[in-house]
Design an enzyme around this catalytic site. Structure first.
Site, PDB file in Angstrom:
ATOM      1  N   ASP A  39       9.640  12.972 -26.244  1.00 34.53           N
ATOM      2  CA  ASP A  39      10.276  11.870 -26.974  1.00 34.53           C
ATOM      3  C   ASP A  39      11.382  11.208 -26.162  1.00 34.53           C
ATOM      4  OD1 ASP A  39       8.645  12.218 -29.071  1.00 34.53           O
ATOM      5  OD2 ASP A  39      10.020  13.451 -30.237  1.00 34.53           O
ATOM      6  N   SER A  84      -7.808  35.961 -37.520  1.00 34.23           N
ATOM      7  CA  SER A  84      -8.908  35.703 -36.585  1.00 34.23           C
ATOM      8  C   SER A  84      -9.963  36.793 -36.767  1.00 34.23           C
ATOM      9  CB  SER A  84      -8.391  35.632 -35.158  1.00 34.23           C
ATOM     10  OG  SER A  84      -7.480  36.641 -34.930  1.00 34.23           O
ATOM     11  N   LYS A 119     -21.224  30.847 -36.089  1.00 32.78           N
ATOM     12  CA  LYS A 119     -19.793  30.668 -35.823  1.00 32.78           C
ATOM     13  C   LYS A 119     -19.619  29.314 -35.136  1.00 32.78           C
ATOM     14  CE  LYS A 119     -15.739  32.997 -34.029  1.00 32.78           C
ATOM     15  NZ  LYS A 119     -15.146  31.919 -33.247  1.00 32.78           N
ATOM     16  N   ARG A 140      -4.476  25.652 -38.852  1.00 31.44           N
ATOM     17  CA  ARG A 140      -4.231  27.086 -38.847  1.00 31.44           C
ATOM     18  C   ARG A 140      -2.783  27.412 -38.454  1.00 31.44           C
ATOM     19  NH1 ARG A 140      -4.446  31.408 -35.350  1.00 31.44           N
ATOM     20  NH2 ARG A 140      -5.091  33.328 -36.363  1.00 31.44           N
ATOM     21  N   CYS A 405       3.304  49.708  -5.845  1.00 29.06           N
ATOM     22  CA  CYS A 405       4.712  50.070  -5.624  1.00 29.06           C
ATOM     23  C   CYS A 405       4.831  51.209  -4.622  1.00 29.06           C
ATOM     24  CB  CYS A 405       5.394  50.445  -6.943  1.00 29.06           C
ATOM     25  SG  CYS A 405       4.920  52.056  -7.584  1.00 29.06           S
ATOM     26  N   CYS A 432       8.521  51.264 -11.523  1.00 28.54           N
ATOM     27  CA  CYS A 432       7.535  50.488 -10.742  1.00 28.54           C
ATOM     28  C   CYS A 432       7.744  49.015 -11.085  1.00 28.54           C
ATOM     29  CB  CYS A 432       6.113  50.921 -11.106  1.00 28.54           C
ATOM     30  SG  CYS A 432       4.843  49.777 -10.520  1.00 28.54           S
TER      31      CYS A 432
HETATM   32  S1  IVH Z   1     -14.845  33.543 -41.281  1.00 31.16           S
HETATM   33  C1  IVH Z   1     -10.472  35.856 -41.333  1.00 31.16           C
HETATM   34  N1  IVH Z   1     -16.874  32.055 -40.733  1.00 31.16           N
HETATM   35  O1  IVH Z   1     -13.738  31.433 -36.225  1.00 31.16           O
HETATM   36  C2  IVH Z   1     -11.285  34.936 -40.570  1.00 31.16           C
HETATM   37  N2  IVH Z   1     -14.971  31.827 -39.356  1.00 31.16           N
HETATM   38  O2  IVH Z   1     -12.404  33.635 -34.801  1.00 31.16           O
HETATM   39  C3  IVH Z   1     -12.545  34.661 -41.298  1.00 31.16           C
HETATM   40  N3  IVH Z   1     -15.199  30.148 -37.599  1.00 31.16           N
HETATM   41  O3  IVH Z   1     -10.528  31.037 -37.499  1.00 31.16           O
HETATM   42  C4  IVH Z   1     -13.284  33.657 -40.579  1.00 31.16           C
HETATM   43  N4  IVH Z   1     -17.236  29.519 -38.086  1.00 31.16           N
HETATM   44  O4  IVH Z   1     -12.007  28.995 -37.427  1.00 31.16           O
HETATM   45  C5  IVH Z   1     -15.639  32.383 -40.376  1.00 31.16           C
HETATM   46  N5  IVH Z   1     -18.792  30.804 -40.396  1.00 31.16           N
HETATM   47  C6  IVH Z   1     -17.553  31.102 -40.055  1.00 31.16           C
HETATM   48  C7  IVH Z   1     -16.895  30.487 -38.967  1.00 31.16           C
HETATM   49  C8  IVH Z   1     -15.599  30.884 -38.654  1.00 31.16           C
HETATM   50  C9  IVH Z   1     -16.222  29.337 -37.282  1.00 31.16           C
HETATM   51  C10 IVH Z   1     -13.906  30.219 -36.898  1.00 31.16           C
HETATM   52  C11 IVH Z   1     -12.723  30.111 -37.826  1.00 31.16           C
HETATM   53  C12 IVH Z   1     -11.893  31.319 -37.562  1.00 31.16           C
HETATM   54  C13 IVH Z   1     -12.394  31.754 -36.239  1.00 31.16           C
HETATM   55  C14 IVH Z   1     -12.197  33.235 -36.086  1.00 31.16           C
END
Ligand code: IVH
Length: 677
Positions: A39, A84, A119, A140, A405, A432
């Protein structure tokens, strides 16, 4: 600056810097300066332009500024943490996942129903609906506190703003993944490194009109807080919200057993390249929501879900040299420096060789042509050596038996495997300098002191310049010296000072974790902190006499075993370690450990279990006891309040000892009665 051309040149130079930082922020999703510095730079340019007619006409600034937010979005705590996932890489890992769940739940039946979902490799967000109206939308953030990105999320037309339907819970929190379609990414690919960054950058635009220009999409995958709770399974939840107008992924399936897990994984891996969005694995979830609730979470991830990653991308390269790295626990890791090669979109120039045995087993040598793979975020590994390409003169690699070391390294004897460990270790602790440097990186990390602006790279830089040599020096920095370094200005120094000052106040469990003692991770640090209670008590560990008694007491705690106690003993028997920890304590204000539920039924009660229970595992019983304020011990002593005796194979000796010490003995039924009253 005297004349106009000088001003214009100066302006242009600064403008280039601003553009560079826009690039880091948006295209790389990796800002290099703080918002405040950004900024300040922007403000200077705005003033220069305002006061200079030529610059005003050129309108250079208006073409580029306006993109990056001046302030971060306002911060809002999540109703429930956004955690996560832990990863699985092969069938074995998945087998372990299923086994652990069955053990935890003490399930008698053979199969547990899982739900499989792709995923999605995007950016997660959470949508909160009150009485069917979208009223909050958060990123998040750090998992506990999110950023308010509601207006940007609202630009995604497929996200319902109002839900129409029956029986919609008053409070409905939907977790989802935001992404950019591969086809849409193609049109903007020059601006961003990959679709994921593009989605992240777009969601962080200050002006939602900017977000709206890029076609974002989403898949809803999970539930947050829901009141009243009306769903019984994950599959039912997804079906229902899809009826309510949310976009859910079609490639989902209920799964029973490890074989089906594998089949589905192979099937989606094949389909992967034909999809219009990136997926990097399959999330397997326990389908039944009440079982999910019983399973609960560890520090960072749920026990009821796992990400089974797709097999790693591979590439061929050559080993230039093999170097040795020393980790914070003294582990000596050999690393291959390889000719740079792109693996899955990332340039790789290092690959881990794990340990001495691995090098021997694969007969890895300097100069070898190798196959490397990169799975997820983990460090690339050497899969195989192409011996046909090996130079005739190549020699076997001789693993050094000394640490960097200079100290001799040792292999520990493992009680479990009855063999020598594969890993060599330096045992010098803070004596060390290589271990010290790694401990410093751990100390400042997010889960420990969490010092913003003092990351791994800065630690390396300050270390090389002798600015930081041990933990307490973080609190005695020579800011005059830092000021003269490239990349540091008044503002960034002020920010660093602020975050260092903020880190002085810390909870006992975090402090214990921060020290970086081997085998004392976040969970164990909590157990130890809850036992010791205050830093005063912790300091007794420095005293060789008192320490024996405390360590014996610690051994009684469930979760703490010989491994942890030996590690603590070794740590505190080294006088340099003790001095360094003392010096650090002198700089900090360490809060007492607060017991989360002191008003539970077992508040301040010490409990021990023997024998298996009919319907729940020992791990679950322990968590239930703790959630109700109790402390779970691992051995009988007179401090114990209850010995809970499960129906299956209790230890007679323990029951006798408890009787002798007049400790109250509870049957499984009595324990259940206390809990249910
Ligand atoms: S369940 C408690 N389902 O992956 C976390 N996550 O590495 C439960 N993600 O933060 C997550 N597809 O952003 C879930 N079908 C899916 C997903 C998914 C992508 C992402 C999500 C999460 C991250 C975890």
């Amino acid at each position: 600056m005297q004349n106009k051309s000088e001003i214009i040149n100066y302006f242009k130079k600064k403008l280039e810097i601003l553009k560079k930082h826009n690039h880091y922020y948006y295209n790389r999703d990796n800002p290099k300066i703080s918002d405040r510095e950004y900024d300040e730079l922007k403000k200077e340019l705005i003033i220069l332009e305002k006061n200079n007619d030529v610059l005003k006409k050129l309108k250079l600034l208006s073409n580029i500024v306006g993109a990056k937010p001046s302030n971060r979005f306002s911060k809002i705590p999540h109703l429930q943490p956004m955690l996560s996932l832990s990863n699985a890489f092969d069938k074995n890992d998945m087998g372990d996942f299923i086994k652990k769940i069955k053990n935890f739940l003490s399930l008698k039946e053979n199969k547990i129903e899982l739900f499989s979902e792709p995923k999605i490799d995007g950016i997660s967000a959470t949508l909160i609906y009150e009485k069917g109206t979208l009223c909050k939308g958060l990123s998040r953030g750090d998992g506990i506190i999110g950023e308010d990105i509601l207006s940007n999320l609202k630009t995604i037309s497929s996200i319902p703003k109002f839900i129409k339907g029956e029986n919609i819970p008053d409070l409905l929190e939907i977790r989802c993944e935001i992404y950019i379609g591969k086809d849409d990414f193609f049109n903007i690919k020059d601006k961003f490194a990959n679709p994921r960054n593009a989605a992240g950058g777009t969601l962080r635009q200050k002006y939602s009109e900017e977000t709206a220009k890029i076609p974002l999409k989403y898949f809803a995958y999970g539930l947050g807080v829901i009141k009243p709770m009306i769903f019984k399974t994950q599959s039912e939840f997804l079906k229902k919200i899809s009826e309510w107008g949310f976009t859910t992924n079609p490639l989902v399936k209920t799964i029973n057993g490890l074989d089906e897990v594998e089949v589905q994984h192979k099937k989606l891996d094949k389909l992967r390249s034909s999809l219009n969005y990136d997926i990097d694995g399959i999330v397997y979830k326990v389908n039944n929501l009440s079982l999910q609730k019983r399973l609960g979470n560890t520090s960072n991830s749920p026990r009821w879900a796992i990400a089974y990653k797709f097999s790693a991308e591979k590439a061929v390269t050559k080993i230039k040299k093999i170097i040795i790295q020393v980790g914070r626990t003294g582990a000596i890791t050999p690393v291959a420096k390889v000719e740079p090669v792109t693996v899955g979109g990332v340039v790789v120039s290092n690959a881990t060789l794990h340990n001495e045995d691995e090098i021997k087993r694969k007969d890895i040598r300097i100069g070898d042509t190798i196959n490397i793979q990169r799975a997820g975020d983990v460090i690339p590994q050497v899969v195989s050596v192409d011996k046909s390409k090996r130079n005739k003169n190549s020699k076997k690699f001789i693993f050094p038996n000394k640490c960097l070391c200079g100290a001799q390294t040792q292999k520990e004897f493992s009680k479990n495997t009855k063999k020598l460990d594969a890993v060599r270790r330096c045992t010098k602790g803070y004596d060390c300098i290589f271990i010290t440097k790694e401990r410093l990186k751990h100390l400042v990390s997010k889960e420990a002191l969490n010092i913003d602006g003092l990351g791994k790279r800065v630690i390396e830089q300050f270390w090389d310049l002798n600015i930081i040599k041990e933990p307490s020096s973080i609190y005695k920095l020579n800011y005059n010296k830092i000021k003269n370094l490239e990349g540091w200005g008044d503002l960034s120094i002020k920010n660093l000072k602020d975050s260092i000052d903020k880190s002085r106040k810390i909870n006992l469990d975090k402090f214990i974790f921060s020290i970086g003692i081997r085998h004392i991770g976040q969970e164990n640090a909590k157990i130890i902190a809850s036992f010791l209670g205050s830093i005063k008590k912790f300091e007794e560990l420095f005293n060789a006499k008192k320490n024996v008694k405390i360590l014996n007491n610690l051994l009684e705690l469930d979760g703490i075993g010989d491994t942890q106690i030996n590690s603590l003993k070794t740590f505190f028997s080294n006088s340099t370690n003790v001095k360094i920890v003392k010096d650090l304590i002198a700089e900090l204000k360490i809060d007492e450990y607060k017991i989360v539920k002191s008003n539970g039924i077992f508040s301040n009660k010490k409990i021990m279990f023997t024998g298996g229970f009919d319907n729940i595992s020992r791990s679950e019983a322990k968590i239930i006891a703790e959630n109700n304020g109790g402390k779970v011990l691992g051995t009988i002593s007179k401090k114990l309040d209850y010995l809970v005796v499960g129906n299956s194979k209790p230890t007679k000796k323990k029951i006798d000892q408890a009787r002798d010490l007049k400790i109250r003995i509870l049957t499984e039924k009595e324990w259940n009665n206390i809990l249910n009253n």
